[in-house]
Design a protein around this motif. Structure first.
Motif, PDB file in Angstrom:
ATOM      1  N   LEU A 101       0.816  -1.215   0.000  1.00  0.00           N
ATOM      2  CA  LEU A 101       0.000   0.000   0.000  1.00  0.00           C
ATOM      3  C   LEU A 101       0.850   1.265   0.000  1.00  0.00           C
ATOM      4  O   LEU A 101       0.530   2.233  -0.703  1.00  0.00           O
ATOM      5  CB  LEU A 101      -0.961   0.002   1.186  1.00  0.00           C
ATOM      6  N   GLU A 102       1.937   1.269   0.762  1.00  0.00           N
ATOM      7  CA  GLU A 102       2.827   2.430   0.764  1.00  0.00           C
ATOM      8  C   GLU A 102       3.361   2.703  -0.640  1.00  0.00           C
ATOM      9  O   GLU A 102       3.357   3.834  -1.115  1.00  0.00           O
ATOM     10  CB  GLU A 102       3.994   2.219   1.731  1.00  0.00           C
ATOM     11  N   LYS A 103       3.835   1.647  -1.300  1.00  0.00           N
ATOM     12  CA  LYS A 103       4.374   1.795  -2.664  1.00  0.00           C
ATOM     13  C   LYS A 103       3.271   2.199  -3.645  1.00  0.00           C
ATOM     14  O   LYS A 103       3.489   3.024  -4.529  1.00  0.00           O
ATOM     15  CB  LYS A 103       5.045   0.498  -3.128  1.00  0.00           C
ATOM     16  N   ALA A 104       2.085   1.600  -3.483  1.00  0.00           N
ATOM     17  CA  ALA A 104       0.979   1.893  -4.390  1.00  0.00           C
ATOM     18  C   ALA A 104       0.530   3.348  -4.271  1.00  0.00           C
ATOM     19  O   ALA A 104       0.255   4.005  -5.280  1.00  0.00           O
ATOM     20  CB  ALA A 104      -0.185   0.949  -4.118  1.00  0.00           C
ATOM     21  N   TYR A 105       0.454   3.864  -3.053  1.00  0.00           N
ATOM     22  CA  TYR A 105       0.035   5.257  -2.853  1.00  0.00           C
ATOM     23  C   TYR A 105       1.049   6.249  -3.423  1.00  0.00           C
ATOM     24  O   TYR A 105       0.682   7.339  -3.838  1.00  0.00           O
ATOM     25  CB  TYR A 105      -0.201   5.556  -1.374  1.00  0.00           C
ATOM     26  N   GLU A 106       2.318   5.865  -3.468  1.00  0.00           N
ATOM     27  CA  GLU A 106       3.368   6.726  -4.007  1.00  0.00           C
ATOM     28  C   GLU A 106       3.465   6.638  -5.528  1.00  0.00           C
ATOM     29  O   GLU A 106       4.080   7.489  -6.172  1.00  0.00           O
ATOM     30  CB  GLU A 106       4.732   6.336  -3.425  1.00  0.00           C
TER      31      GLU A 106
END
Length: 113
Positions: A101-106
């Protein structure tokens, strides 16, 4: 520079995804690839012999090229399709949903295969 995240759930899609990810990196983009479910098998050291037999490309070379080019490879830490868990190839790391999720949001785009 754009930031792309691939989510791979089928190992049959891995050659295409890795080739596309390498092309994107060569064009100056940042790429991460998350492998879950059946797709995570290609990151398992125990899958080496099957990788060589079941694909029309040398996945070992594609995976190494991806690592060498700075593509982040993540295997799902909760993968239920691999009974003994993942013993990851060098250059890949275990990750959970929070990391995804962290990577996806970025990311500028998340592509699912």
């Amino acid at each position: 520079m754009r930031n792309f995240v691939f989510f791979v759930s089928l190992r049959s899609n891995v050659p295409f995804v890795l080739k596309e990810a390498l092309r994107m990196v060569e064009n100056g983009h940042k790429v991460s690839v998350f492998f879950d479910l059946d797709g995570a098998r290609v990151l398992d050291k125990n899958y080496v012999k099957v990788r060589k037999r079941n694909h029309n490309v040398d996945l070992d070379i594609l995976l190494q090229n991806a690592v060498d080019k700075g593509i982040k490879l993540f295997g799902c830490q909760m993968n239920v399709l691999i009974a003994d868990g993942l013993e990851l190839i060098d250059g890949a790391e275990l990750a959970g949903v929070v990391t995804f999720l962290e990577k996806a949001y970025e990311a500028d785009a998340v592509l699912s295969y």
